[in-house]
Design a protein around this motif. Structure first.
Motif, mmCIF file in Angstrom:
data_model
loop_
_atom_site.group_PDB
_atom_site.id
_atom_site.type_symbol
_atom_site.label_atom_id
_atom_site.label_comp_id
_atom_site.label_asym_id
_atom_site.label_seq_id
_atom_site.Cartn_x
_atom_site.Cartn_y
_atom_site.Cartn_z
ATOM 1 N N ILE A 131 -53.921 7.590 46.005
ATOM 2 C CA ILE A 131 -53.956 8.438 47.204
ATOM 3 C C ILE A 131 -54.074 7.571 48.447
ATOM 4 N N LEU A 165 -55.268 16.853 45.411
ATOM 5 C CA LEU A 165 -54.261 15.846 45.045
ATOM 6 C C LEU A 165 -54.514 15.288 43.643
ATOM 7 N N MET A 169 -51.765 15.105 40.356
ATOM 8 C CA MET A 169 -51.224 13.771 40.600
ATOM 9 C C MET A 169 -49.857 13.560 39.941
ATOM 10 N N ILE A 172 -47.017 14.872 42.200
ATOM 11 C CA ILE A 172 -46.882 14.379 43.580
ATOM 12 C C ILE A 172 -46.617 12.878 43.536
ATOM 13 N N PRO A 175 -49.081 10.820 46.911
ATOM 14 C CA PRO A 175 -50.150 11.661 47.463
ATOM 15 C C PRO A 175 -50.760 11.060 48.735
ATOM 16 N N ASP A 194 -53.147 17.474 53.687
ATOM 17 C CA ASP A 194 -52.770 16.853 52.415
ATOM 18 C C ASP A 194 -51.407 17.384 51.995
ATOM 19 N N ASN A 195 -50.700 16.601 51.187
ATOM 20 C CA ASN A 195 -49.398 17.056 50.699
ATOM 21 C C ASN A 195 -49.510 17.528 49.252
ATOM 22 N N GLY A 196 -50.628 18.230 48.995
ATOM 23 C CA GLY A 196 -50.899 18.751 47.651
ATOM 24 C C GLY A 196 -50.167 20.052 47.363
ATOM 25 N N GLY A 248 -48.491 21.942 50.661
ATOM 26 C CA GLY A 248 -49.668 21.227 51.170
ATOM 27 C C GLY A 248 -50.568 22.126 52.014
#
Length: 265
Positions: A131, A165, A169, A172, A175, A194-196, A248
């Motif tokens: 991350i 994230l 995992m 992504i 992350p 976050d780009n979760g 996200g």
């Protein structure tokens, strides 16, 4: 929380003294070992010229038995490890002291960037190496707030982003948590993105409710974001969340620069 802050500050203070002792002793220790090495090198060179063949053989055997070359290399690595460890501990202690801020009852002018950085330091061990944390900090004025409470807000939101994230995992490839700050006159804005996996609408509607959690039983109380919301509200600020499933999540915190003190003092 105030008691926890006092306990944390006390621990930080107690750790600070011995770690400063270790840190300050590393440089003279390195210097002393360098001096000892000069003496060893002098004896080695002199011995090559002046020792009898039998004595040279004995000296060589002793060096091999003691694995002198390996020992010297290991001493170097150990000193480097001690130095790195001491620096890291100093960072953690500084983070603890900044984070705990025992002035819970006093509104003071603080640097929010210090609070964000200390929070990241404290979370560092629980953030998977994959991350990335990106800081996009703007120029911020000193902001009047209860520093310990605002640090609690940063801790909760960043920690939630890390969990979002970490739990996805494999889906992504890169992350990332991006933290942006900007000044808007009498207000400052902090965005934690976050780009979760994002949140579906029905979850988004309930995230600030006490005891609502999407985590498994025993993994969360469902109180974190509810407390965060109260803290921001008590600071006369706003907290909103932008999220969409698969897109996200971004938490946007707006805080007034001034709480009680007059603007021009």
């Amino acid at each position: 929380m105030a008691s926890l802050g006092q306990l944390t500050a006390g621990i930080a203070h107690e750790i600070n003294n011995p770690i400063n002792f270790v840190s300050s002793n590393i440089t003279p220790l390195k210097r002393d070992i360098k001096d000892i090495m000069e003496v060893i090198d002098f004896y080695r060179e002199s011995g090559e010229k002046e020792f009898k063949p039998e004595t040279k053989k004995e000296a060589k055997k002793l060096e091999e038995d003691l694995e002198l070359e390996y020992v010297l290399e290991e001493v170097d690595q150990l000193l480097k490890g001690m130095e790195d460890g001491a620096k890291r501990t100093v960072e953690i202690v500084k983070g603890l002291r900044l984070f705990s801020r025992v002035d819970e009852q006093d509104v003071k002018k603080v640097d929010l960037h210090d609070g964000i950085n200390s929070t990241i330091i404290l979370l560092n061990s629980s953030i998977p190496g994959k991350i990335r944390i990106i800081r996009e900090f703007g120029e911020l004025p000193m902001v009047e707030c209860l520093a310990g409470k605002i640090n609690q807000v940063f801790m909760n939101i960043i920690n939630n982003a890390v969990h979002a994230l970490s739990d996805h995992m494999e889906k992504i490839p890169d992350p990332v948590i991006t933290i942006r700050t900007k000044s808007l006159g009498d207000y400052v804005k902090i965005e934690i993105e976050d780009n979760g996996p994002g949140m579906p609408e029905h979850v988004k509607q309930r995230i600030f409710e006490p005891f609502f959690t999407t985590k498994a039983v025993g993994k969360g109380t469902g109180l974190g974001l509810s407390i965060v919301y109260s803290i921001i509200e008590n600071h006369k600020g706003t907290l909103e969340v932008l999220t969409e499933e698969g897109q996200g999540t971004t938490f946007i915190i707006s805080l007034p620069v001034y709480q009680n003190a007059p603007k021009y003092d």
